[in-house]
Design an enzyme around this catalytic site. Structure first.
Site, short mmCIF file in Angstrom:
data_model
loop_
_atom_site.label_atom_id
_atom_site.label_comp_id
_atom_site.label_asym_id
_atom_site.label_seq_id
_atom_site.Cartn_x
_atom_site.Cartn_y
_atom_site.Cartn_z
N LYS A 51 3.90 1.44 -3.71
CA LYS A 51 3.50 0.67 -4.89
C LYS A 51 4.42 0.91 -6.08
O LYS A 51 4.79 -0.03 -6.79
CB LYS A 51 2.06 1.00 -5.26
CG LYS A 51 1.04 0.58 -4.20
CD LYS A 51 -0.37 0.94 -4.62
CE LYS A 51 -1.37 0.58 -3.52
NZ LYS A 51 -2.77 0.87 -3.92
N ALA A 110 -4.72 11.96 -10.36
CA ALA A 110 -3.71 11.40 -11.26
C ALA A 110 -2.64 10.66 -10.49
O ALA A 110 -1.55 10.44 -11.01
CB ALA A 110 -3.10 12.52 -12.12
N THR A 161 0.85 -1.19 0.00
CA THR A 161 0.00 0.00 0.00
C THR A 161 0.89 1.25 0.00
O THR A 161 2.11 1.15 -0.08
CB THR A 161 -0.98 -0.03 1.19
OG1 THR A 161 -1.93 1.04 1.04
CG2 THR A 161 -0.27 0.09 2.52
#
Length: 324
Positions: free
Chosen positions: A66, A155, A62
């Protein structure tokens, strides 16, 4: 012998994955435990290699790791993780990940085409991204995605997975972000992945459309600034929040007056379950999908990758919601 799984991140104390996976193990008779591992930035490689050395069977990854894990030379990426550039699920073997387990498709690509080439370093794990399929399965509870027009707010890491998932199913995506340059970069990568760039047929089509007064380009993904939300949201079919807006404060990233009854609105935030965006959408009669479903489905796919068993999705969902 009991298998060991877990989640690594920083912070990680808040993670609700342990009770969700524990419910899955109990329901399917898998002898396993699921632990939280706090790993600070700068220690990610050591953590992955240490997990392999300790014979841990699998890890979820997490924030904020990542992308870091995806870039490790010792992690062999599956196609989805490589395309997105993020890993949220790792699989280890008894003696480290066996590189010979690559699919025939990946073997056919050859080492020269693998951007995450290991050189002489032996892979210790294989990395997957189940966030993309998790988001898609959450949305598909309420709507078909192919051919739809979506507005995606954000994003960052979650937005990347969702953007690629939507585009992969044939949706068009307006990526709206505070820093429009990040949205442009993501849109370019999505378009490249689905073949919207450097494509002769697409270029010829663009030229034909231009000759008859149509759009100069046809793109799957486009980038927009935040102030464009009032313009792009009303005509969309799907509206997705992939930011953390709404987690700490009772605010929405999407103007309420831009929402319409025909919308399917998905908020990836799951604490709280009923965010301001979800409430605003319900007030105008829109269909809503809360963020817990993405967490459930990404966890379910990780469970299936690790165990080879069908995930008990409803059991996992119930265990998760009991903690929310």
């Amino acid at each position: 012998m009991m298998s060991i799984y877990g989640v690594m991140g920083d912070p990680v104390e808040h993670s609700l994955s342990p009770p969700m996976h524990a419910a899955a193990y109990e329901s399917t008779g898998v002898e396993a435990t699921y632990l939280r591992f706090r790993v600070e930035e700068g220690n990610v490689k050591e953590a992955v290699h240490g997990a392999s050395a300790l014979n841990i069977d699998g890890l979820n990854v997490t924030v904020p790791h990542k992308g870091t894990v995806a870039a490790l030379p010792s992690v062999e990426l599956d196609e989805t993780a490589e395309r997105i550039g993020a890993v949220n699920t790792l699989v280890f073997g008894d003696e480290g990940y066996d590189a010979e387990e690559l699919s025939a498709e990946e073997e056919a690509k050859g080492d020269s085409e693998n951007e995450n080439s290991n050189g002489d370093e032996k892979p210790v794990a294989r990395g997957y991204n189940t966030d993309a399929s998790g988001a898609l399965r959450a949305l598909e509870r309420k709507t078909e995605v192919g051919g739809k027009e979506a507005v995606l707010v954000g994003a960052g890491g979650a937005a990347r997975a969702i953007a690629f998932a939507l585009a992969g199913e044939g949706a068009t995506v307006d990526i709206v972000n505070r820093t429009v340059e990040r949205a442009e970069k993501l849109a370019d990568e999505v378009n490249e992945a689905v073949g919207n760039t450097d494509d002769t047929e697409a270029d010829e089509l663009d030229e034909e459309m231009s000759d008859v007064g149509g759009d100069e380009e046809t793109k799957t993904a486009t980038a927009q600034p935040l102030d464009a939300l009032e313009d792009v949201v009303p005509d969309a079919d799907i509206v997705v929040n992939a930011t953390t807006v709404g987690m700490e404060e009772d605010v929405s990233p999407v103007p309420a007056d831009a929402l319409r009854p025909h919308h399917v609105v998905f908020d990836a935030v799951y604490t709280p379950l009923e965010t301001r965006l979800v409430r605003d959408a319900e007030e105008v009669g829109a269909t809503t999908v809360d963020g817990a479903w993405m967490l459930v489905y990404q966890g379910a796919e990780a469970f299936e990758i690790w165990t080879g068993k069908t995930a008990p999705v409803e059991k996992m969902n119930a265990a998760l919601r009991e903690k929310l």
